[in-house]
Design a protein around this motif. Sequence first.
Motif: not given
Length: 169
Positions: A147-161
């Motif tokens: 769950a922690a890894l999934d959340a981190r992946m979600h945050d990384a994908r949605n972080k602005p350029a």
Amino acid sequence: MNPLPGDLFARRLRQERERLGISQAELARRMAALLGANLDSTAITRIEQQTRAVRLDEAVTAAKALGVPLITLVSDSCARENEAEIQNQLAELALAEQEWERLRQKIHRITWTIQQLSAEREGFCSHALDVNPGTAGDYELDPETQAALDARMHDARNKPAGEAPCPGS
């Protein structure tokens, strides 16, 4: 027959002045300030009506006061159309460069995220080898870590350029 440069100048002076929305008096004021000498607005009127010849220093100063190259005031419509196309292409180039920079930042962010996640994965694999060498590479993460890894992946994908803190960039 091609119009004489004086005729073109008179017509283009008026067109550029009107394009900028300034009066003959305002143009005369700007030119006088640049020339360091008095210039009456009736001089502009007479130049535009072609009842007075323009002096070279006045032509150069008029172009400066209007913020255009002198050639603009003595060129025909083909040159103006060419200039307009150049300006359009420059504007399109600027937009393409902005898009390229946005995509470059996105690529940088994604690359950085992949590097970070790969390093974390290597850490998990190394940990798995330490814990149970016989099951290395054939393991599942506990639900909390997943769950922690999934959340981190979600945050990384949605972080602005440009927000990915990548050292050395």
